[in-house]
Scaffold this motif. Sequence first.
Motif, PDB file in Angstrom:
ATOM      1  N   UNK A  21       0.836  -1.208   0.000  1.00 35.62           N
ATOM      2  CA  UNK A  21       0.000   0.000   0.000  1.00 35.62           C
ATOM      3  C   UNK A  21       0.864   1.248   0.000  1.00 35.62           C
ATOM      4  N   UNK A  22       1.854   1.286   0.886  1.00 41.35           N
ATOM      5  CA  UNK A  22       2.721   2.454   0.998  1.00 41.35           C
ATOM      6  C   UNK A  22       3.492   2.681  -0.301  1.00 41.35           C
ATOM      7  N   UNK A  23       4.002   1.599  -0.887  1.00 44.14           N
ATOM      8  CA  UNK A  23       4.756   1.732  -2.133  1.00 44.14           C
ATOM      9  C   UNK A  23       3.856   2.244  -3.250  1.00 44.14           C
ATOM     10  N   UNK A  24       2.621   1.761  -3.300  1.00 50.65           N
ATOM     11  CA  UNK A  24       1.666   2.236  -4.308  1.00 50.65           C
ATOM     12  C   UNK A  24       1.373   3.714  -4.158  1.00 50.65           C
ATOM     13  N   UNK A  25       1.168   4.147  -2.917  1.00 53.56           N
ATOM     14  CA  UNK A  25       0.915   5.575  -2.666  1.00 53.56           C
ATOM     15  C   UNK A  25       2.112   6.411  -3.086  1.00 53.56           C
TER      16      UNK A  25
ATOM     17  N   UNK B 230      13.142  13.802  -3.908  1.00 54.22           N
ATOM     18  CA  UNK B 230      14.062  12.663  -3.729  1.00 54.22           C
ATOM     19  C   UNK B 230      13.691  11.782  -2.532  1.00 54.22           C
ATOM     20  N   UNK B 231      12.953  12.340  -1.575  1.00 55.96           N
ATOM     21  CA  UNK B 231      12.519  11.555  -0.417  1.00 55.96           C
ATOM     22  C   UNK B 231      11.581  10.429  -0.851  1.00 55.96           C
TER      23      UNK B 231
ATOM     24  N   UNK C 123      12.300   6.487  -0.084  1.00 54.76           N
ATOM     25  CA  UNK C 123      11.365   5.644   0.654  1.00 54.76           C
ATOM     26  C   UNK C 123      10.975   4.410  -0.149  1.00 54.76           C
ATOM     27  N   UNK C 124      10.771   4.576  -1.461  1.00 56.33           N
ATOM     28  CA  UNK C 124      10.459   3.424  -2.313  1.00 56.33           C
ATOM     29  C   UNK C 124      11.632   2.453  -2.334  1.00 56.33           C
TER      30      UNK C 124
END
Length: 107
Positions: free
Chosen positions: A10-14, A30-31, A35-36
């Motif tokens: 979910x987080x990666x999709x967002x 760049x953040x 994170x990805x």
Amino acid sequence: MHSYTRAESRERGKLFRKGFRQSLADCVDPDVRRRIERIDQKAAERGALELAALHKVQADARHDLAAAKAVERTAPRADRPAAREARKQAEERVRLAERAVQKAERG
């Protein structure tokens, strides 16, 4: 192999959608990329551990199958049906382990 948790997916999709919108405006933070990449790195580490565990299960199943075949070949006539059934069960465990490894290596 990557093994994402549901929360990571979910987080990666967002983050991906956010990065996509930012790339359309030509100002990618760049953040978002960091994170990805951090999520991908954790998933890759987890995937490598899971694949190693699957390979161990597969090797153990093959070893058990070899032992079951040896028992079947050396069993007295009265014990052969039980030994044959044990071999068939060991073969099924090998098939299941091999399918799991193949599936993990593909995906």
